[in-house]
Design an enzyme around this catalytic site. Structure first.
Site, PDB file in Angstrom:
ATOM      1  N   LYS A  78     -22.902 -67.566 -19.250  1.00  0.00           N
ATOM      2  CA  LYS A  78     -21.847 -67.743 -18.245  1.00  0.00           C
ATOM      3  C   LYS A  78     -20.807 -68.775 -18.713  1.00  0.00           C
ATOM      4  CE  LYS A  78     -24.965 -68.552 -15.038  1.00  0.00           C
ATOM      5  NZ  LYS A  78     -26.174 -68.097 -15.761  1.00  0.00           N
ATOM      6  N   THR A  79     -21.274 -69.913 -19.206  1.00  0.00           N
ATOM      7  CA  THR A  79     -20.356 -70.941 -19.697  1.00  0.00           C
ATOM      8  C   THR A  79     -19.582 -70.448 -20.914  1.00  0.00           C
ATOM      9  OG1 THR A  79     -21.868 -72.662 -18.917  1.00  0.00           O
ATOM     10  CG2 THR A  79     -20.195 -73.327 -20.486  1.00  0.00           C
TER      11      THR A  79
ATOM     12  N   ASP B  15     -19.474 -75.065 -12.956  1.00  0.00           N
ATOM     13  CA  ASP B  15     -20.853 -74.625 -13.158  1.00  0.00           C
ATOM     14  C   ASP B  15     -21.677 -74.975 -11.920  1.00  0.00           C
ATOM     15  OD1 ASP B  15     -22.965 -73.490 -14.445  1.00  0.00           O
ATOM     16  OD2 ASP B  15     -23.310 -75.127 -15.843  1.00  0.00           O
TER      17      ASP B  15
ATOM     18  N   THR C 234     -26.635 -69.461 -10.846  1.00  0.00           N
ATOM     19  CA  THR C 234     -27.869 -68.726 -11.095  1.00  0.00           C
ATOM     20  C   THR C 234     -28.431 -68.157  -9.800  1.00  0.00           C
ATOM     21  OG1 THR C 234     -29.120 -70.785 -10.893  1.00  0.00           O
ATOM     22  CG2 THR C 234     -28.465 -70.120 -13.111  1.00  0.00           C
TER      23      THR C 234
ATOM     24  N   ARG D  56     -30.085 -68.046 -25.131  1.00  0.00           N
ATOM     25  CA  ARG D  56     -30.320 -69.480 -25.333  1.00  0.00           C
ATOM     26  C   ARG D  56     -31.716 -69.737 -25.873  1.00  0.00           C
ATOM     27  NH1 ARG D  56     -28.931 -72.530 -20.286  1.00  0.00           N
ATOM     28  NH2 ARG D  56     -26.825 -72.409 -21.136  1.00  0.00           N
TER      29      ARG D  56
END
Length: 342
Positions: free
Chosen positions: A67-68, A112, A161, A220
């Site tokens: 997302k980032t 975020d 999330t 990740r």
């Protein structure tokens, strides 16, 4: 069992220095999420052709899916400034006012964990997103006055999330609401090979696939496991990551072939052995393994269901035949199960 932080999708402190170098900078370099990328590319191109700010975007999905990264890519594609903050940081209206007052035309403003905004801060954000103005209260008591300061049009990108915790008024102010889904093995394999190339580590296809299968569908985690395997290869091998080196390193880290950790194993063994495969309620499972029911539902269950080990039914959680095979548990006949007549 593996270290929980090792196979958690949440960002760890050590991830920051590595993610900056491995993060793709263009939409074409971003692997997977084809439908989402298509929607974003159309919106970005349309905004560039009109010379306007792009519509606000809400990105949601499990942690570690990018997302980032996508937010920074949008700013890069639009060739505008990128400002980032997070919901927990914005504790007071003054915190948000200071950021909004410095926003430039067409700039990308990334928030975020947008679901963790304080209610009064969120209300202030409404007018900024919809009317492009900042309402500032001057004075106190009966003499207090509200001043509205106009803002240049900008693009806000929220990431969460837990989309269900984003209030309906805030969610309605985002023109694009896009979901990021877990990655398949082929997509993760491509991500591992790209990261290995950037880290200057020779990696065989079989090794990349081995890491991809054990990272719970999360880039990740894949990059985190790659770094661990790289360390092992440099110390115990010749520096080249082969399939056997990857298997040995990952087994040493107690990361099994599906990336299951200790809690995953406890959940499944509790259902399989203690409750004969279910159905059993999530609160009962939580009490049996001393874990929060919400944590099981939001963190562990989705991946177990995705693997095909667990089913949700109106009566409770039920283990599948695949789970019996994988965990090497024989189905037990219940006392109230009646044998077949024929």
């Amino acid at each position: 069992m593996p270290d929980r932080e090792l196979i958690s999708g949440d960002r760890q402190a050590e991830d920051l220095q590595f993610e900056a170098g491995l993060r793709p900078r263009r939409l074409a370099d971003f692997t997977g999420q084809s439908k989402l990328k298509e929607n974003l590319s159309i919106a970005i191109e349309a905004a560039r052709l009109r010379g306007e700010a792009m519509d606000h975007v809400l990105l949601y999905g499990p942690p570690g899916l990018g997302k980032t990264t996508l937010a920074s890519i949008i700013a890069e594609e639009l060739e505008v400034t990128f400002t980032t903050t997070s919901g927990p940081v914005l504790q007071k209206k003054l915190d948000l006012t200071g950021i909004l007052s410095n926003i430039r035309a067409r700039q990308v403003f990334f928030i975020d964990e947008v679901h963790r905004l304080m209610p009064d801060v969120e209300e202030m954000l409404y007018s900024a997103l919809e009317d492009f103005r900042v309402d500032i209260l001057v004075g106190v008591g009966p003499g207090a006055r509200t001043h509205s300061l106009p803002m240049p049009k900008f693009t806000a990108i929220g990431a969460t999330t837990r989309q269900g915790l984003v209030s309906a008024p805030l969610r309605g102010r985002f023109g694009l609401v896009l979901r990021l889904d877990p990655y398949n093995v082929e997509e993760l394999k491509a991500i591992v090979k790209r990261s290995a190339r950037l880290l200057s580590v020779a990696t065989e296809d079989g090794a990349a696939e081995e890491i991809a299968r054990r990272c719970r569908g999360t880039p990740r985690i894949a990059n985190r496991l790659l770094r661990r395997v790289r360390d092992y290869a440099q110390v115990r091998a010749d520096g080249r990551i082969t399939q056997s080196v990857a298997q040995t390193a990952l087994n040493l880290l107690d990361v099994d072939r599906y990336g299951l950790d200790e809690i995953d194993q406890k959940i499944m063994m509790t259902i399989l052995e203690k409750y004969r495969g279910g159905p059993v309620g999530v609160n009962t499972i939580a009490a049996s393994i001393s874990e929060e029911a919400d944590t099981i539902e939001e963190v562990y269950e989705p991946y177990l269901i995705q693997l095909g080990f667990l089913n949700r039914t109106p009566r409770g959680r039920v283990a599948t035949e695949l789970a019996y095979e994988y965990f090497n548990v024989k189905p037990k006949l219940r006392k109230d199960d009646q044998p077949a007549l024929f």
